[in-house]
Design an enzyme around this catalytic site. Sequence first.
Site, PDB file in Angstrom:
ATOM      1  N   SER A 100       0.856  -1.189   0.000  1.00  0.00           N
ATOM      2  CA  SER A 100       0.000   0.000   0.000  1.00  0.00           C
ATOM      3  C   SER A 100       0.887   1.232   0.000  1.00  0.00           C
ATOM      4  CB  SER A 100      -0.864   0.012   1.265  1.00  0.00           C
ATOM      5  OG  SER A 100      -1.501   1.262   1.413  1.00  0.00           O
TER       6      SER A 100
ATOM      7  N   TYR B 157      -1.078  -0.814  10.539  1.00  0.00           N
ATOM      8  CA  TYR B 157      -1.224  -1.268   9.144  1.00  0.00           C
ATOM      9  C   TYR B 157      -0.054  -0.763   8.304  1.00  0.00           C
ATOM     10  CZ  TYR B 157      -3.385  -1.215   4.411  1.00  0.00           C
ATOM     11  OH  TYR B 157      -3.666  -1.361   3.067  1.00  0.00           O
TER      12      TYR B 157
HETATM   13  N1  LIG Z   1      -8.834  -1.058  -1.257  1.00  0.00           N
HETATM   14  C1  LIG Z   1      -7.861  -0.157  -1.069  1.00  0.00           C
HETATM   15  O1  LIG Z   1      -8.091   1.076  -1.073  1.00  0.00           O
HETATM   16  C2  LIG Z   1      -6.435  -0.636  -0.862  1.00  0.00           C
HETATM   17  C3  LIG Z   1      -5.402   0.312  -0.918  1.00  0.00           C
HETATM   18  C4  LIG Z   1      -4.092  -0.091  -0.726  1.00  0.00           C
HETATM   19  C5  LIG Z   1      -3.814  -1.428  -0.481  1.00  0.00           C
HETATM   20  N2  LIG Z   1      -4.820  -2.335  -0.431  1.00  0.00           N
HETATM   21  C6  LIG Z   1      -4.459  -3.721  -0.145  1.00  0.00           C
HETATM   22  O2  LIG Z   1      -4.994  -4.580  -1.123  1.00  0.00           O
HETATM   23  C7  LIG Z   1      -5.303  -5.843  -0.541  1.00  0.00           C
HETATM   24  C8  LIG Z   1      -6.741  -6.212  -0.871  1.00  0.00           C
HETATM   25  O3  LIG Z   1      -7.566  -5.170  -0.445  1.00  0.00           O
HETATM   26  P1  LIG Z   1      -9.112  -5.068  -0.900  1.00  0.00           P
HETATM   27  O4  LIG Z   1      -9.564  -3.678  -0.600  1.00  0.00           O
HETATM   28  O5  LIG Z   1      -9.274  -5.653  -2.254  1.00  0.00           O
HETATM   29  O6  LIG Z   1      -9.784  -6.055   0.158  1.00  0.00           O
HETATM   30  P2  LIG Z   1     -11.324  -6.277   0.512  1.00  0.00           P
HETATM   31  O7  LIG Z   1     -11.528  -5.719   1.885  1.00  0.00           O
HETATM   32  O8  LIG Z   1     -12.235  -5.829  -0.575  1.00  0.00           O
HETATM   33  O9  LIG Z   1     -11.352  -7.882   0.559  1.00  0.00           O
HETATM   34  C9  LIG Z   1     -10.605  -8.527   1.507  1.00  0.00           C
HETATM   35  C10 LIG Z   1     -10.759 -10.021   1.324  1.00  0.00           C
HETATM   36  O10 LIG Z   1      -9.808 -10.588   2.232  1.00  0.00           O
HETATM   37  C11 LIG Z   1     -10.397 -11.716   2.821  1.00  0.00           C
HETATM   38  N3  LIG Z   1      -9.694 -11.997   4.075  1.00  0.00           N
HETATM   39  C12 LIG Z   1      -9.785 -11.319   5.242  1.00  0.00           C
HETATM   40  N4  LIG Z   1      -9.001 -11.908   6.178  1.00  0.00           N
HETATM   41  C13 LIG Z   1      -8.393 -12.961   5.572  1.00  0.00           C
HETATM   42  C14 LIG Z   1      -7.512 -13.976   6.018  1.00  0.00           C
HETATM   43  N5  LIG Z   1      -7.079 -14.013   7.281  1.00  0.00           N
HETATM   44  N6  LIG Z   1      -7.118 -14.928   5.139  1.00  0.00           N
HETATM   45  C15 LIG Z   1      -7.558 -14.905   3.848  1.00  0.00           C
HETATM   46  N7  LIG Z   1      -8.418 -13.977   3.372  1.00  0.00           N
HETATM   47  C16 LIG Z   1      -8.837 -13.025   4.234  1.00  0.00           C
HETATM   48  C17 LIG Z   1     -11.861 -11.328   3.011  1.00  0.00           C
HETATM   49  O11 LIG Z   1     -12.698 -12.479   3.168  1.00  0.00           O
HETATM   50  C18 LIG Z   1     -12.131 -10.547   1.713  1.00  0.00           C
HETATM   51  O12 LIG Z   1     -12.641 -11.378   0.686  1.00  0.00           O
HETATM   52  C19 LIG Z   1      -4.999  -5.718   0.951  1.00  0.00           C
HETATM   53  O13 LIG Z   1      -3.716  -6.221   1.225  1.00  0.00           O
HETATM   54  C20 LIG Z   1      -5.024  -4.209   1.179  1.00  0.00           C
HETATM   55  O14 LIG Z   1      -4.222  -3.797   2.262  1.00  0.00           O
HETATM   56  C21 LIG Z   1      -6.134  -1.979  -0.614  1.00  0.00           C
END
Ligand SMILES: NC(=O)c1ccc[n+]([C@@H]2O[C@H](COP(=O)([O-])OP(=O)(O)OC[C@H]3O[C@@H](n4cnc5c(N)ncnc54)[C@H](O)[C@@H]3O)[C@@H](O)[C@H]2O)c1
Length: 253
Positions: free
Chosen positions: A139, A151
């Site tokens: 991120s 985080y």
């Molecule tokens: N969405 C954003 O704005 C953003 C920005 C920067 C980084 N990220 C990173 O991208 C990645 C995905 O984010 P997103 O927004 O697509 O996620 P999201 O919140 O839309 O989905 C998260 C998924 O992770 C699964 N999950 C939760 N705990 C888990 C575990 N212990 N084992 C396996 N699966 C698990 C959940 O069931 C869910 O399907 C993360 O690492 C997040 O930090 C997201």
Amino acid sequence: MQRYDGRVALVTAAGQGIGKAVAERIAAEGGSVLVTDLDGERAAQVAAKIGERALGIQVDVTSRADIDAAVAAAVERFGRLDLLVNNAGGCIVTSDPEQTTVDDWHRQLDVTLISAAQCIQSALPHLRAVRGNVVTISSVNGLAAFGNLEYSAAKAGQQSMTQNFAARHGRDGVRFNIVAPGTIRTPNWDSMPQALDRLKEMYPLGRVGEPEDIAAAVAFLGSDDASWITGQTLPVEGGVLTGPAFLIHQTRP
Ligand SMILES: NC(=O)c1ccc[n+]([C@@H]2O[C@H](COP(=O)([O-])OP(=O)(O)OC[C@H]3O[C@@H](n4cnc5c(N)ncnc54)[C@H](O)[C@@H]3O)[C@@H](O)[C@H]2O)c1
């Protein structure tokens, strides 16, 4: 001939959001995908939509037994493992940094940093066998001070981990890279729709990202097009890290 023809990827937390888009993109480019998620139903639905070249299973990335079972399932079903995408690891601790407990730290580090290291350790023998690679989703929070202390620190740790694995296993032909997204419109934001409208103002490109923006970058780094790139972090962030320069332009009379 497509970039992922005959290749196999394992994607964590691929039941929705970025992980789902990555799984779909790899499959669209000819690859087979083990779609894993804590929510097994969601993983199965994503895999079913992709079709023959996908299998969905329940995996909690904080469980080494689950991780080992997932790696074994990928190899058993598809015969090899070329790409591990460490996508799990969202923000689960939003406490006031002055109140953070040791337990908060452990929970965030477990799901974000330690899980990624465990997935790499489990997948490594198979990646070595085919000169495969790892892409970890970090991120911009790991690159600058955007808040969410635990985080952000866990995401910053992924960079050191990636560089160290890259240095150690380069001669095995295994590459390790990071994609560092800015704000991405995923179900993670569903409960805060106004936040995305506010946040987009911080982005020089005038919008927040879509999961497909991240999937495109992962598909590049995971492919042979990136065969001389290792130990690197690719920010995919609509220019938000330009920071002061953007703000100066915005406030210029
Ligand atoms: N969405 C954003 O704005 C953003 C920005 C920067 C980084 N990220 C990173 O991208 C990645 C995905 O984010 P997103 O927004 O697509 O996620 P999201 O919140 O839309 O989905 C998260 C998924 O992770 C699964 N999950 C939760 N705990 C888990 C575990 N212990 N084992 C396996 N699966 C698990 C959940 O069931 C869910 O399907 C993360 O690492 C997040 O930090 C997201």
